[in-house]
Design an enzyme around this catalytic site. Structure first.
Site, mmCIF file in Angstrom:
data_model
loop_
_atom_site.group_PDB
_atom_site.id
_atom_site.type_symbol
_atom_site.label_atom_id
_atom_site.label_comp_id
_atom_site.label_asym_id
_atom_site.label_seq_id
_atom_site.Cartn_x
_atom_site.Cartn_y
_atom_site.Cartn_z
ATOM 1 N N GLN A 203 0.827 -1.204 0.000
ATOM 2 C CA GLN A 203 0.000 0.000 0.000
ATOM 3 C C GLN A 203 0.862 1.255 0.000
ATOM 4 O O GLN A 203 0.490 2.269 -0.587
ATOM 5 C CB GLN A 203 -0.941 0.004 1.199
ATOM 6 N N GLU B 99 -9.501 1.648 5.382
ATOM 7 C CA GLU B 99 -9.967 1.315 4.030
ATOM 8 C C GLU B 99 -9.806 -0.194 3.794
ATOM 9 O O GLU B 99 -10.740 -0.873 3.368
ATOM 10 C CB GLU B 99 -9.154 2.116 3.010
ATOM 11 N N HIS B 100 -8.613 -0.702 4.053
ATOM 12 C CA HIS B 100 -8.326 -2.139 3.951
ATOM 13 C C HIS B 100 -7.844 -2.629 5.315
ATOM 14 O O HIS B 100 -6.913 -2.054 5.879
ATOM 15 C CB HIS B 100 -7.203 -2.424 2.944
ATOM 16 N N GLU C 169 -48.672 18.158 14.922
ATOM 17 C CA GLU C 169 -47.574 18.890 14.283
ATOM 18 C C GLU C 169 -48.025 20.256 13.763
ATOM 19 O O GLU C 169 -47.266 20.931 13.054
ATOM 20 C CB GLU C 169 -46.982 18.057 13.146
#
Length: 440
Positions: A262, A332-333, A420
């Site tokens: 990486q 991420e990984h 409401e």
């Protein structure tokens, strides 16, 4: 070469306090936003002419048009190395198996007799895909973006990739060949923020898209933020990350190799090892030296990445603490290389993708696992998912009630509308009936 953070002994803090102790790359999208704003608006006002000017300014190429001729795609595929073609075809085949299984079908639920809600899934009409072309060229990213869009049934798909001076102003030929293999024939030689602007606003050559996906540098991420609301985006992709949760059963040769894999992406890439074994940590550090020396892109990518503040070995008291750390980090990984790795991996809550055991490295997921490698970065895995077929689909509810089914629930609707202070909401139901709706 890589720093250490020792979190042993003391109780780990919770939430943001723990996240703040962990390494992370600096990635200031907000600062970049101001620099891409004038580029995006220039494309808005001048269209293709602006894109041609930016190709000359940023890429050093003189273009007459942005659209890549289909003949260039065909020629790129014809000239592609047969081994590379076979690898791309296998990557496409495996990605289609996984992503085809993600397809969703319409489902109708009967809420009450005479009252149903159907959820149908409709693909976005047009998508612009981005394939980077800076330090590295990523035909794999073409696959990871195009396959889920195709499997979702997106009817119009276009792709942009930066023009390359050494290839006559066309995107890299391997990018073009991947497009040809996938049947994506609308391709543009445009990169950076200006490519995102082209898809967002449209130009004389390129129709506007509803959505833009694909990884890119900080300028691409900033342009995505700039156009959020006008177009859909997948994510503001930051520098790539790997975290490895390992104990003393892990092989330091594997761990070192995976951290380097990486780190070679970018000098801002993050490589993090979380372990309760000082012996493993020492062995990985020892193993990094010869592996880095034997690698390519050492001085410009790998060494800056491994020595940067975004990378570290994090020492913890045990696997339990390691799980807390990797969940706080939200990589991420994430590789899990521990005893009973599958059981440990099953307990992870925050990760873009999880790679189980020594024979499921991140590199497999980058190319040929069948999974998608367009994943959330910067801790966004705690709330976001990777790219999938679902990314390109919109769920639409279809409400179908009979007269009797509406009458039966009207008093509840009227009550809530009054609560409401929106009485006209209730009146819209009362107007459908000639009698007074009974109240409970």
């Amino acid at each position: 070469m890589i720093s250490r953070i020792d979190l042993r002994g003391d109780a780990l803090p919770e939430g943001a306090a723990l996240r703040d102790l962990l390494p992370r790359a600096e990635f200031d999208v907000e600062a970049a936003l101001e620099k891409v704003r004038p580029i995006c608006e220039d494309v808005h006002h001048r269209g293709t002419a602006a894109l041609i000017d930016y190709a000359q300014r940023f890429d050093g190429v003189a273009l007459e048009r942005i659209r890549v001729p289909v003949t260039a795609l065909t020629e790129a595929l014809e000239q592609l190395d047969p081994a590379v073609r076979a690898a791309l075809e296998e990557s496409i085949r495996r990605a289609r198996i996984v992503h085809r299984a993600q397809r969703r079908s319409a489902h109708t639920t009967q809420v009450v007799p005479g009252g149903t809600v159907t959820e149908k899934w409709v693909p976005v009409e047009r998508v612009g895909l981005y394939a980077p072309g800076g330090r590295s060229v990523y035909p794999s990213s073409v696959i990871m973006n195009a396959v889920p869009a195709q499997e979702a049934g997106v009817p119009s798909i276009a792709l942009a990739s930066p023009p390359q001076k050494e290839h006559g102003g066309l995107p890299h030929p391997t990018i073009l060949a991947a497009c040809a293999l996938l049947g994506v024939d609308e391709v543009y030689a445009a990169g950076g923020a200006q490519a995102v602007a082209m898809f967002a606003y449209g130009t004389e050559e390129c129709a506007p898209a509803n959505m833009v996906t694909g990884p890119g540098n900080i300028w691409v991420a900033a342009a995505k933020r700039y156009f959020t609301g006008r177009i859909g985006i997948d994510t503001e992709a930051g520098p790539t990350e790997i975290a490895v949760l390992a104990d003393d059963t892990a092989d330091p040769v594997h761990v070192a190799a995976d951290l380097i894999s990486q780190a070679e992406h970018d000098p801002m890439a993050a490589a993090v090892l979380v372990t309760d074994s000082t012996d493993l940590a020492d062995a990985v550090v020892k193993e990094l030296e010869p592996q880095v020396a034997a690698a390519r892109h050492v001085e410009d990518r790998i060494v800056p990445a491994l020595t940067g503040r975004q990378s570290a070995i994090v020492l913890v008291d045990g696997v339990e603490e390691g799980l807390r750390v990797v969940d706080a980090y939200g990589a991420e990984h994430l590789e899990v290389q521990t005893a009973d790795a599958a059981a440990v991996a099953a307990r992870v809550r925050n990760a873009g993708a999880i790679f189980v055991g020594p024979w499921s490295p991140v590199s497999l997921g980058d190319y040929a696992a069948g999974s998608n490698h367009v994943l959330p970065t910067g801790g966004c895995a705690c709330h976001s998912s990777g790219l999938s077929v679902q990314s390109f689909l919109r769920g639409i509810h279809i409400v179908d009630y009979s007269r009797d089914a509406l009458a039966e629930v009207t008093h509840h609707v009227v009550t809530l509308a009054e609560a409401e202070d929106l009485p006209a909401h209730g009146a819209a139901l009362k107007a459908r009936f000639a009698w007074k709706v009974p109240s409970e």
